[in-house]
Design a protein around this motif. Structure first.
Motif, PDB file in Angstrom:
ATOM      1  N   ASN A 497      53.135  -4.816  64.733  1.00  0.00           N
ATOM      2  CA  ASN A 497      52.769  -5.560  63.205  1.00  0.00           C
ATOM      3  C   ASN A 497      51.315  -5.364  63.149  1.00  0.00           C
ATOM      4  OD1 ASN A 497      51.236  -7.794  64.163  1.00  0.00           O
ATOM      5  ND2 ASN A 497      52.936  -8.050  65.538  1.00  0.00           N
ATOM      6  N   HIS A 499      48.757  -7.051  62.480  1.00  0.00           N
ATOM      7  CA  HIS A 499      47.912  -8.024  63.134  1.00  0.00           C
ATOM      8  C   HIS A 499      47.236  -7.274  64.459  1.00  0.00           C
ATOM      9  CE1 HIS A 499      46.515 -12.044  61.031  1.00  0.00           C
ATOM     10  NE2 HIS A 499      45.803 -11.206  60.758  1.00  0.00           N
ATOM     11  N   ASP A 500      48.681  -7.307  65.225  1.00  0.00           N
ATOM     12  CA  ASP A 500      48.459  -6.728  66.425  1.00  0.00           C
ATOM     13  C   ASP A 500      47.686  -5.378  66.524  1.00  0.00           C
ATOM     14  OD1 ASP A 500      49.783  -8.885  67.803  1.00  0.00           O
ATOM     15  OD2 ASP A 500      51.563  -8.104  67.998  1.00  0.00           O
ATOM     16  N   ARG A 503      44.046  -5.809  65.624  1.00  0.00           N
ATOM     17  CA  ARG A 503      43.165  -6.015  66.802  1.00  0.00           C
ATOM     18  C   ARG A 503      43.273  -5.234  68.176  1.00  0.00           C
ATOM     19  NH1 ARG A 503      46.353 -11.710  66.091  1.00  0.00           N
ATOM     20  NH2 ARG A 503      45.400 -12.340  64.227  1.00  0.00           N
TER      21      ARG A 503
ATOM     22  N   SER B  32      55.820 -10.841  61.798  1.00  0.00           N
ATOM     23  CA  SER B  32      56.025 -10.269  63.188  1.00  0.00           C
ATOM     24  C   SER B  32      57.055 -10.919  63.920  1.00  0.00           C
ATOM     25  CB  SER B  32      54.736 -10.482  63.944  1.00  0.00           C
ATOM     26  OG  SER B  32      54.901 -10.148  65.077  1.00  0.00           O
ATOM     27  N   MET B 519      44.207 -14.928  66.458  1.00  0.00           N
ATOM     28  CA  MET B 519      44.509 -15.717  65.631  1.00  0.00           C
ATOM     29  C   MET B 519      43.717 -16.925  65.366  1.00  0.00           C
ATOM     30  SD  MET B 519      47.814 -17.639  67.761  1.00  0.00           S
ATOM     31  CE  MET B 519      48.432 -18.678  66.289  1.00  0.00           C
ATOM     32  N   SER B 881      52.770 -14.057  60.514  1.00  0.00           N
ATOM     33  CA  SER B 881      52.145 -12.570  60.924  1.00  0.00           C
ATOM     34  C   SER B 881      51.546 -12.681  62.291  1.00  0.00           C
ATOM     35  CB  SER B 881      51.296 -12.392  59.910  1.00  0.00           C
ATOM     36  OG  SER B 881      50.455 -12.979  59.438  1.00  0.00           O
ATOM     37  N   GLU B 882      51.812 -13.898  63.165  1.00  0.00           N
ATOM     38  CA  GLU B 882      51.246 -13.792  64.493  1.00  0.00           C
ATOM     39  C   GLU B 882      52.532 -13.505  65.397  1.00  0.00           C
ATOM     40  OE1 GLU B 882      48.472 -13.640  65.344  1.00  0.00           O
ATOM     41  OE2 GLU B 882      47.369 -14.389  63.299  1.00  0.00           O
ATOM     42  N   SER B 883      51.989 -12.589  66.361  1.00  0.00           N
ATOM     43  CA  SER B 883      53.378 -12.198  67.183  1.00  0.00           C
ATOM     44  C   SER B 883      53.624 -13.180  68.432  1.00  0.00           C
ATOM     45  CB  SER B 883      52.994 -10.789  67.976  1.00  0.00           C
ATOM     46  OG  SER B 883      51.897 -10.946  68.730  1.00  0.00           O
TER      47      SER B 883
END
Ligand SMILES: Cc1ncc(COP(=O)(O)O)c(C=O)c1O
Ligand SMILES: Cc1ncc(COP(=O)(O)O)c(C=O)c1O
Ligand SMILES: O=C([O-])O
Lengths: 985, 985
Positions: A497, A499-500, A503, B32, B519, B881-883
């Motif tokens: 995804n 965001h991952d 980062r 995600s 995050m 959207s955070e895994s």
């Protein structure tokens, strides 16, 4: 005064037209230095004025006096002027949909990678990761690349990129010859290879004294003189063949099998490593790198473990650091030109690191399943097209294919269909008079298939739609379907995804020191400003999305730029013509020497094969000379670091009959404006030789002198040095060559897009061949250099050279009291770089250049060039774009380190257990609960005030190079191993 | 099977059309979670399926069942599809050269700032710097902004940005009223102010019960009821006047003088602070921020020291950290709505931090001399134009001007010249029927002056050229010339070349934690992915370079997007119309309440002025209600955190006659889907009130329910929360409001570009007025939200809401055993966020929420929302959207911290001298030579494995807020002080 006049004149002034000129002038953003700062530096350098310093430095005999006319670019555009001028030019390109294939495919560059890597100076301004402790981010990414290539090809070991697929194939040929110890001069090239691959192999074979025989695969004869064969899998016409018996026959005759392949296809096809290939090459372009009218993008070369010492290019490997923790660095460097010189496995130096990183990251983002989905889709579209073409009565292949369908048109008139496709704003390939081939990529769609069927139906909608057809069509690659898993490592199965991914990119970036942090004063590498305005066009779709083999009239914007830029380079170098094909300095050397070779051949001087090279030359010089079939005669340097002219004369006389060329770097690799250079050129010419100038040091020449004025016949320009292309962590680069008129006819051409000398095209071209896959090399990055020249104008460029020289002399003077400065010119000045001699410290304190280099990291700086061209030294090149403040910080760091060394000399610090030997200091070390070092943690980590303001941390302790080469690991294990085991703080 | 068929079917498969759809789908990049991860989280949350969890969470009564039709956007476009679709739309805008002025000017955004700030997630994804220790970079930049404003205006103190010049003027008016303790309701507005400033002041005055009287300056009467006056300097027609006697007269009557001004003009003009102004406002747009068809850009407000406690907005101040070292943080927060609520100085929360930073950096890059050069050039061009116009027989001003020349045309037909200008692709302003005004900016050129003279010469080349004219023209601003120096601080005199600037930007960036690192689980703030594809259009010239007051037919692209986006929002909210004017959530509240007010007024219900607000409401709610002239009645919450319905009913009955509105956040600010919300709406409606829904928590609603379904009449949408506009370190944002049809007629309009409800325009508009300077607010960032909706499609959006809820419940369950979770719904679930109660820890260990927040930094995380809405708690909002990996890391950090607290509880650690109280641990602390803490350095700095992989360092120790407010420093000293004294490691 006309107006306004009704109020008091106080505060009013008459208006000068100059004051009304645009205010976003680029020159002062690039050339750093207020008048006061320049005065201060001039005075430390010991001269009354900048011009006096320059006069004392540049030999009278070669001073440029003609003003370096740059035509309409003479004054230099402002930043916004350039962008709007060039936008208009670029929009003369016509971006049609490409179905041309042949190794170049349109792509979706994942936006998160586009923005955070390709458009991010934190990534693109990195240097080649020689200083591993501050480069673990890109080293990890390059290990990802190697893992990707190994897994997809099924091979044991991969390098970290080559320039393009065609030269990678030529490197594979060279390896085959080396495996046979040079005793088997024949190399069989399948006629189903891409035309550019064939052309480059043939040219390369010529220089090497090999013979590349192009022949149908079923006519391969594995004679005793055959060292290897080259296959294309899938073939240039798209078909996939079963090579098991071919491999068996080749191997039975001790002939090596090289395969040029496509990474996306290999997600579905049985990889060459599983059917016996010995060496596998290809391009990673379609893994997230735009076509860019030919480049840049990363090629790769992978092979069996047993051939690893013969591999060309950089290879990243896992090792350990001083704490025994995993750490990455470049492996097996003894293969490479900078160490092995004329015995090197190849001449490659700058490769395609940034693009290899983009491709690896593309695979990280998509993962194995994502890649397979893309591949199946591409294959599905191709299958539907084939089915539709057959329904329309055309001939389609009976063999499996991956993404490319060759259609034998029913009326036998391929040209007609190419034209019909143009009406649909599509490019398809005429592969023979009666067949077109159509290659799909991840950007293709069902609507495209419908349009192509319209083309194949002579411009009328086909009586059936692609979507309707699809469910009845079988896709896949039949018996060639891959059964083995790939990319099972965590790294390829975690960041799917945005965001991952973001980062992960940021974590990698933040491990690496780049020009976004501090100066990188690498002698001979000219790490100058890579300005944003120069970089902006690189991601314009009008430039990025052109296939290199599209009809030339679709590339009018590019062609105008090539013409103008070539003219600029001619003016700057004092030459008559330019070739833009070579895409690195080393490639330029090879191309220049091949042009010289062709010149001699054309004059019946086939025997002229001696190349004189000073011992101080860069490793690429002898390595390139070998590739051009030359024998190397070295000439030594005198005590002042200058070429020993007496010896040169003697050797030129001795080899007079067979003298082909001299290779010389100017100013010298020692950073000195040698006085005798004009004489040296005359001597070579007297003996019938040609002068090849290595242009790595052009940053000291531009506007002040020129290769053409000095007397050279040919010169390459490392655009990634003097002309602002960012180094990208080890590429991309560009190495165009300029030549005098007599060499212009021999400049390289291209089998698909004929080219040659620019701007003047000689009446009677006799190109020496083709040396790169793309006609104009890495076209997409040429705008960077073109922007630089266009915005600087003639005076700006000249000032850049002066400031580069001033800053080197300023630093040399500031540091001379602390470290001996090796080599200066007759007036005690250096050119744009200088060498500090650290050898005495070995004696007095047991300190080596490497210790100082590593300690500099603790001060937030990248080391200067280490132990080249003189072992035990540091070569410092500041460039014009560094401010006096930054130079001063660097000098203060060097001086403080000298004081640290003095403590050892004076017995206050231990000879082994000291702050230099332990450098660099990673956070895990200075933060360890236990601290038994004889110096404080603060001194280790915060040795200077600016470090407290913003500390750049090395992420590992000093890397153990020997351990890594003894325990070679060049890819991630498939095991459960945590992601970047190598990169812990 | 049609084809290919001649080879074995193994590995072949029939092709599904789905498999041929484009592969660059956006949804899985944003949302995600693999199916396996979702299953794992669902099971921890204690439900059999995701849908079961949602069913148990969303009250039956309000469940959305209509499928949320998004028309042509229903399926969601892929990333590349959206970009090409929107590129075509955007190119319907026509970018003419703007000479319209009125507070908006074309600019050269310095490319180094464009790329490394505006296009860099490291900058744009930052949150408001409440957690100062990991925000020193942007705090420094904002202090630069305040210094810039103070120096140029000549005032003592500036805030760190406001929304736009017009609302800043209205805030100044509010201050004047506050200075007079609300006893002087009249505010005189010069008729020479910009029309949008006049309109906004008039509207704002209405709500506040003030009267903004627009009058000629020479007719100002300083009655006892007059609290202040507003001047424009230079005036909207370009002229500069001497206000010394006006100021004297006003001050004699105890009337405050507000001045709206232009920062670039002030580099040449005597600043208002030097001639007696009390409050100075303006826009910093022309300092390096594109016009963007109206925004975003930073406005400012500066004033005398004595009024500082009355200032609106965030103010950055210098303080010290726990080590006594300088450190920056937000000052005097007790003025603000989040603390003072209905007594706050204003309702502003989200402002324009990113744009304030860009403007400050523009000044850093140019320095005082560079700015003056630009200003002189602009003034010079204007002067030459004036001279030329006079030569052509037109009337030109007799007073000095800076950049804007008002030409009284000789034939009295202003329209004619506006049309002639269009032929030259130029926009000029018709300022009256017989005059045009022409404003220059840094992008204007001599060629433009020639073209304008052609316009003034009725389309024929003027008989003289601008360049020829210039030397005879006097420029400058006559008696108004500034004599005082400005921007003498080192920070504005150091970074003038691109390398230095780039590194300064990078240093600041690297001090600040952003979404590019980890995050940011801020309850109520919805810090979700700001995807690259959404951000790409923001810097397209077709969008960036439009003046907000250009003729509407030049903005066809924008207008199409406004229409489509408004329709999307109507569908999402269940409303009938939208206004895009408000550019923050708080502005949306104000606009919504003003629409409600207008509705009641139109129905003759002028007395309806009671606004019921739950005590748990965000501070902006009461602050906005006050601005809309409402009286606040609070209603408490019950033990479950829900609105006390009995009490609400009682209060509604009590105030039935005068009930204007209820403000309610849904799901509640406690993160709960309150069951009674539909009943609450009914109660309010029964009593003639309107329901204002605060849409901050829309991320839990989209697709699952909707304000219109629940029963609300109006709702704002913080596009910088649910709809992906990045937070920018404290702005920009957008707060459009949606309304039911009966409120549509009252939506705001604009004096220059009439607007109102979108997409349905009511037949009989009765707009409540104007509430922002630009007709569509910050148009340039609307594409971000429009892209999000267009790529997610209906199902993608619904899935986002579900995942947001799932992830909150997953984390709540993981953490519940370690910290009590406050408030859940009837089935024990939370909505998209949840509150951890830390108050018991105060008792057991002396630990407060702040200690946990600061300790989280050592683990690499930004704290959740602290002590809001319940003191002593942390509110966690993970977003879709955070895994799962990232959620797990955060949970592990929280759990590890709980164990650290347990050590205190159990007496193993000291109550004061412990790892939490000392958090965060800056490098200078953990590296200090002396270490006397009862825990190890490693534990302090590397408390978790992922921190070793990539440590994010706080750059200062815990900041002392009290010290900073007691010793207020809000600008850099002019002294020799080193650059960012405040930001040492
Ligand atoms: C003196 C010299 N010659 C040649 C080269 C080779 O250039 P490239 O790396 O572009 O192949 C270099 C590169 O560092 C160099 O310094
Ligand atoms: C519940 C709530 N309402 C209103 C606002 C104010 O929105 P803005 O900051 O956009 O003005 C916020 C902002 O955090 C909020 O959380
Ligand atoms: O600043 C806030 O977004 O609450």
């Amino acid at each position: 005064a006309v107006l306004p006049s009704s109020f008091a004149a106080s505060g009013m002034r008459f208006i000068s037209v100059d004051a009304l000129l645009p205010s976003d002038d680029f020159k002062p953003r690039h050339n750093s230095g207020s008048p006061a700062e320049i005065d201060a530096m001039v005075s430390v350098a010991g001269f009354p004025s900048l011009d006096a310093l320059i006069e004392a430095t540049v030999p009278k005999a070669i001073v440029r006096k003609d003003g370096m006319n740059l035509g309409k670019y003479h004054e230099g555009m402002t930043e916004s002027q350039f962008l709007s001028y060039f936008k208009a030019m670029a929009s003369k390109n016509k971006v049609l949909k490409s179905f041309l294939g042949m190794g170049y495919y349109d792509v979706h560059v994942p936006p998160v990678i586009l923005r955070n890597v390709l458009e991010n100076p934190g990534w693109y301004t990195q240097y080649t990761p020689y200083q591993a402790e501050i480069a673990q981010g890109r080293l990890e990414s390059l290990l990802n690349f190697q893992t990707l290539v190994c897994d997809l090809t099924g091979m044991a070991i991969s390098n970290a990129s080559l320039l393009d697929e065609a030269t990678a194939a030529a490197e594979a040929m060279t390896m085959c010859s080396a495996v046979a110890r040079g005793k088997k001069p024949k190399f069989l090239v399948s006629s189903k290879c891409h035309p550019q691959t064939i052309a480059v192999c043939k040219t390369r074979a010529e220089g090497l004294g090999l013979e590349a025989v192009v022949v149908d695969e079923d006519k391969f004869v594995y004679g005793k003189d055959v060292c290897g064969v080259l296959l294309q899998y899938p073939a240039t016409d798209g078909t996939v063949s079963d090579y098991k018996s071919l491999v068996a026959a080749a191997h039975a005759a001790n002939v090596k099998v090289c395969v040029s392949t496509d990474l996306l296809a290999l997600t579905l096809l049985t990889p060459p490593g599983e059917w016996g290939a010995d060496i596998v090459v290809g391009s990673a372009q379609r893994f997230g790198v735009p076509m860019g009218y030919g480049g840049p993008h990363a090629a790769f070369l992978a092979c069996h473990d047993e051939f690893k010492r013969l591999m060309p290019g950089r290879i990243i490997g896992l090792s350990i650091d001083a704490q025994g923790k995993p750490a990455l660095r470049m492996a097996m460097q003894t293969r490479e030109q900078h160490i092995r010189r004329d015995k090197a496995t190849s001449n490659i130096c700058t490769a395609q690191a940034l693009l290899a990183n983009m491709s690896a990251l593309y695979a990280v983002y998509h993962g194995p399943e994502g890649l397979k989905t893309i591949a199946r889709r591409v294959n599905g579209l191709a299958s539907v097209l084939a089915a539709g073409a057959a329904k329309l009565g055309h001939g389609v292949p009976s063999a499996p294919f991956f993404d490319t369908v060759t259609v034998t048109v029913k009326d036998g008139d391929a040209d007609k269909y190419v034209k019909l496709a143009l009406n649909e704003k599509m490019n398809i390939r005429k592969i023979s008079s009666n067949a077109v081939s159509i290659a799909f990529d991840e950007t293709s769609s069902l609507a495209d298939v419908d349009a192509l069927l319209r083309v194949l139906n002579c411009g009328r909608d086909a009586p059936f739609g692609a979507a309707a057809l699809a469910p009845a069509v079988e896709g896949g690659v039949g018996p060639f379907a891959r059964r083995s898993a790939f990319l099972q490592q965590p790294i390829f199965n975690t960041y799917h995804n945005e965001h991952d991914m973001l980062r992960y990119l940021k974590r990698l970036e933040n491990k690496d020191l780049s020009l976004a942090h501090s100066m990188i004063p690498l002698g001979s590498c000219t790490m100058k400003l890579n300005a944003t305005t120069e970089m902006i066009p690189v991601t314009w779709p009008e430039l990025a999305n052109l296939h290199p083999y599209c009809p030339p009239d679709q590339a009018d914007g590019y062609n105008e730029m090539f013409r103008d830029f070539a003219a600029q380079l001619c003016s700057i170098t004092g030459f008559d013509a330019v070739s833009l094909q070579p895409n690195s300095g080393a490639s330029g050397e090879y191309a220049g020497l091949m042009a010289i070779r062709a010149y001699h051949l054309a004059r019946g001087d086939a025997h002229r094969n001696i190349c004189i090279i000073p011992v101080s030359a860069h490793g690429t010089n002898p390595a390139s000379a070998v590739m051009a079939g030359m024998k190397i005669v070295t000439v030594s340097t005198d005590a002042h670091g200058n070429v020993n002219i007496a010896e040169l004369k003697q050797k030129a006389e001795q080899h007079s009959k067979n003298l082909a060329a001299l290779m010389i770097t100017y100013p010298s690799t020692h950073g000195v404006y040698e006085e005798g250079v004009d004489e040296i050129c005359r001597i070579i010419h007297q003996h019938g030789g040609q002068v090849y100038m290595d242009g790595a040091n052009m940053n000291a020449q531009v506007g002040l002198t020129a290769p053409g004025i000095i007397g050279a016949d040919v010169c390459h320009l490392n655009l990634h040095k003097t002309f602002c292309i960012p180094h990208g962590g080890g590429g991309p680069g560009m190495g165009p060559i300029g030549v005098k008129a007599h060499l212009a006819p021999y400049l390289p051409t291209h089998p698909v897009v004929p080219t040659g000398a620019l701007p003047a095209r000689p009446a009677d071209p006799q190109p020496f061949g083709t040396m790169a896959a793309a006609p104009f090399g890495s076209s997409l990055i040429l705008p960077i250099s073109y922007a630089y020249v266009s915005m600087m104008g003639s005076e700006g460029l000249k000032m850049a050279s002066k400031l580069a020289i001033l800053k080197a002399n300023y630093m040399a003077k500031r540091l001379a009291g602390h470290y001996p400065v090796l080599f200066t010119g007759p007036n005690g000045t250096c050119a744009h770089e200088f060498i500090l001699d650290l050898r005495p410290l070995k004696e007095t304190a047991g300190i080596e250049a490497e210790d100082v280099a590593k300690r500099l990291m603790d001060y937030g700086f990248h080391a200067p060039t280490m132990s080249w061209p003189v072992p035990g030294t540091l070569m410092i090149e500041p460039t014009e774009s560094e401010s006096k403040d930054e130079l001063d910080r660097f000098c203060e760091a060097m001086i403080a380190i000298r004081e640290e060394i003095r403590e050892i000399e004076q017995g206050q610090a231990d000879k082994e257990n000291n702050i230099l030997k332990h450098a660099p200091h990673a956070p895990s070390v200075v933060l360890a609960d236990k601290w038994d070092r004889p110096y404080t943690r603060e001194r280790a980590a915060f040795p200077a005030p600016w470090v407290r303001q913003a500390k750049f941390w090395p992420t590992v302790s000093r890397v153990d190079n020997v351990y890594g080469d003894r325990n070679l690991v060049t890819r991630w294990a498939t095991a459960e191993s945590a992601e970047p085991v190598a990169a812990t703080a």
